[in-house]
Design an enzyme around this catalytic site. Structure first.
Site, mmCIF file in Angstrom:
data_model
loop_
_atom_site.group_PDB
_atom_site.id
_atom_site.type_symbol
_atom_site.label_atom_id
_atom_site.label_comp_id
_atom_site.label_asym_id
_atom_site.label_seq_id
_atom_site.Cartn_x
_atom_site.Cartn_y
_atom_site.Cartn_z
ATOM 1 N N LYS A 132 0.829 -1.205 0.000
ATOM 2 C CA LYS A 132 0.000 0.000 0.000
ATOM 3 C C LYS A 132 0.863 1.254 0.000
ATOM 4 C CE LYS A 132 -3.976 -0.120 2.289
ATOM 5 N NZ LYS A 132 -4.906 -0.181 3.455
ATOM 6 N N HIS A 157 -16.254 -3.340 3.321
ATOM 7 C CA HIS A 157 -15.587 -2.055 3.545
ATOM 8 C C HIS A 157 -16.660 -1.058 3.984
ATOM 9 C CE1 HIS A 157 -12.642 1.216 2.271
ATOM 10 N NE2 HIS A 157 -13.744 1.847 2.617
ATOM 11 N N GLU A 176 -7.837 3.210 7.793
ATOM 12 C CA GLU A 176 -7.139 4.477 7.680
ATOM 13 C C GLU A 176 -8.119 5.632 7.816
ATOM 14 O OE1 GLU A 176 -5.466 3.820 3.796
ATOM 15 O OE2 GLU A 176 -7.101 4.869 2.812
ATOM 16 N N ASN A 226 -9.128 8.988 5.947
ATOM 17 C CA ASN A 226 -8.969 9.734 4.704
ATOM 18 C C ASN A 226 -9.196 11.197 5.034
ATOM 19 O OD1 ASN A 226 -10.595 7.091 2.935
ATOM 20 N ND2 ASN A 226 -8.420 7.456 3.130
ATOM 21 N N ARG A 278 -9.725 14.069 3.783
ATOM 22 C CA ARG A 278 -10.153 14.854 2.617
ATOM 23 C C ARG A 278 -11.648 14.665 2.440
ATOM 24 N NH1 ARG A 278 -7.957 9.935 0.429
ATOM 25 N NH2 ARG A 278 -9.659 8.686 -0.412
#
Lengths: 453, 82
Positions: A158, A208, A288, A290, A292
């Site tokens: 990644k 997810h 994680e 993100n 943004r």
């Protein structure tokens, strides 16, 4: 409030931000590369500035050139969109130093959230469950193989600096890891200007699920519910929806709290997303943050009624969060299909070209975020995402019906797009039943041509 | 003299000679290469494809310039078949 905002991006997201600015009475400045003069965001903005050659590293990733454009047009703030400089600490700092407001997280947040390695350590310390991975970035094939041996195959390579699935590769054995390592670094470097990668254990068949969070400058952090993003190919999300058919009220509350803890652990500011993998037992792992606005933000906007881009701008201007998830009139179901200029029949090969015939869908329950227009020529230099088609209805079933109808209506010719694939998905009983995981899309794909044959 | 084979771009994209800016080029003129050996990369809309040698042989010409945009079918390398 700001008088003028520069949008350091292109395509549909630049247009999305320009629209928010216009509704808020804020002037907008578009920036564009030499290949993007005819792009819709340039036409819709109040002003525009050319920031360099076609190759992104010389234009959309060129910090000096973008700051010059901001100074030249006297923009007081910069919205970075997603991708490009959105999660680059160096850029957020450079804005700060230039006295320009970066509409997004603090530079320190980007350091921690953007650098997935350091971010995970903080989460672990805060008690948020995490996935086993390399303790830091890996710089050589030998090092990567040693880590993989330790945590067990299959593993993923990644990008430490990126997100959005770019640069991620799954490797089943040491030989595959050796071959993919340099290409993964190259992709990471090209997409994010940072070629550092790390190794993480690959959890098989998870869902997810991600949570939208908002944080103000006064320490208030709220979540705005989840997005189900399990329909993906090679870690590129294809279809997202909100809410998730998998979550009940209790699990939503628990994951929402974990998302808030995660944001607080890094003293997060502005809009962000906390991504989790959810396994069949209902255990979830932090992946994680993100840092943004995300591509799939519209599904949250439609079900919560909150304009996330306007909230980003308001929060950056010192606005306060005086509501929580419980205050929101959560309503209905929203589904987004990412229309990519790729051929699903040919291993998702990108399909640049000119849109000779264009007809967008319309009617009740539709939102279309796109920079396409008839006669537009798609450059080879940039991402293949050409439109985000979003359907909204009171129930999931109805939202699927609306999406199906819209996909049928949408004409983007002669380009190959992912529309035919999505029509098949909307017709699939398992999708309608909400019965899928991250491997779901594979059943629709022809067997991939082996790269080495 | 073996047969000269053209290695062409499978689609339009940007051609790269190096795996990354810090690394040396994949191949130089005069270098012996194996069949399927990676000669360069082609980036189309952010997706990288490996450009591979169709035959075992020798690179006789690097036609395309590093970081230049190519069209579908443009010649990138010429390889002399062994």
């Amino acid at each position: 409030m700001f008088n003028k905002i520069l949008i350091a991006n292109r395509g549909e997201i630049a247009l999305r931000v320009i629209r928010a600015c216009r509704e808020m009475g804020i002037k907008s400045v578009a920036v564009y590369s030499e290949a993007d003069e005819t792009c819709m965001h340039v036409r819709q903005a109040d002003e525009s500035v050319c920031i360099g050659p076609a190759i992104s590293s010389k234009s959309y990733l060129n910090i000096e050139s973008i700051l010059d454009a901001a100074r030249q047009t006297k923009a007081e703030a910069i919205h970075p969109g997603y991708g490009y400089l959105a999660e680059k600490e160096e850029f957020a700092r450079a804005c700060q130093d230039a006295g320009i407001v970066f509409i997004g997280p603090r530079p320190e947040n980007l350091n921690l959230a953007g650098d997935k390695i350091a971010g995970k350590k903080k989460m672990e310390a805060a008690g948020v469950p995490i996935i086993p991975s390399s303790p830091g970035g890996v710089d050589s094939i030998d090092e990567a193989q040693a880590v993989a041996e330790d945590i067990g195959y299959p593993v993923m390579i990644k990008s430490a600096g990126g997100g959005g699935g770019r640069g991620i590769r799954v490797c089943n054995d040491p030989a595959e890891l050796a071959e993919e390592f340099s290409v993964a670094r190259m992709e990471a470097g090209a997409a994010f200007g940072n070629n550092q990668v790390y190794i993480e254990k690959y959890i098989v068949q998870p869902r997810h699920i991600e949570f939208q969070v908002l944080a103000d400058q006064f320490g208030n952090v709220i979540h705005l519910g989840e997005r189900e993003c399990s329909i993906q190919r090679r870690f590129q999300k294809l279809i997202e929806e909100s809410p998730s058919p998998r979550l009940d009220k209790e699990l939503r509350a628990r994951m929402g709290q974990a998302a808030i803890h995660a944001a607080k652990a890094i003293d997060y500011f502005n809009a962000g997303t906390v991504e989790f993998l959810l396994d069949a037992k209902g255990d979830f792992y932090f992946i994680e943050v993100n840092a943004r606005i995300q591509v799939e933000h519209p599904v949250t906007e439609l079900t919560t009624g909150i304009d996330l881009v306007k909230e980003q701008i308001r929060l950056s201007d010192g606005g306060k969060l005086d509501y929580t998830f419980d205050d929101i009139n959560l309503r209905g179901w929203a589904i987004e299909c990412r229309i990519n200029a790729e051929d699903p029949e040919r291993n998702f090969m990108p399909c640049p070209g000119t849109v000779a015939s264009y007809h967008p869908p319309g009617g009740f329950g539709v939102r279309l975020d796109t920079h396409l227009y008839q006669g537009y020529e798609l450059p080879i230099y940039y991402d293949s995402l050409v439109a985000k088609l979003v359907s909204f209805a009171l129930t999931r079933d109805e939202a699927i019906d609306v999406m199906k109808r819209c996909l049928d209506e949408y004409t983007i010719e002669p380009l190959k797009t992912t529309i035919p694939l999505y029509i098949q998905v909307m017709d699939d009983q398992d999708f309608r039943d909400g019965n899928f995981d991250t491997s779901y899309i594979e059943r629709f794909l022809p067997e991939e041509e082996d790269d080495d044959e | 003299m073996g047969k000269i084979m053209d290695v062409t771009a499978a689609m339009s994209g940007i051609f790269y000679r190096h795996p990354s800016p810090e690394d040396p080029p994949y191949v130089e003129v005069g270098q012996e290469v194996n069949k399927k050996q990676v000669l360069g990369l082609l980036e189309t809309m952010k997706v990288f494809q490996k450009v591979k040698s169709p035959v075992k042989g020798k690179v006789v010409e690097i036609v395309a310039e590093h970081e230049s945009p190519l069209k579908d079918g443009d010649v990138i390398f010429r390889v002399e078949k062994q």
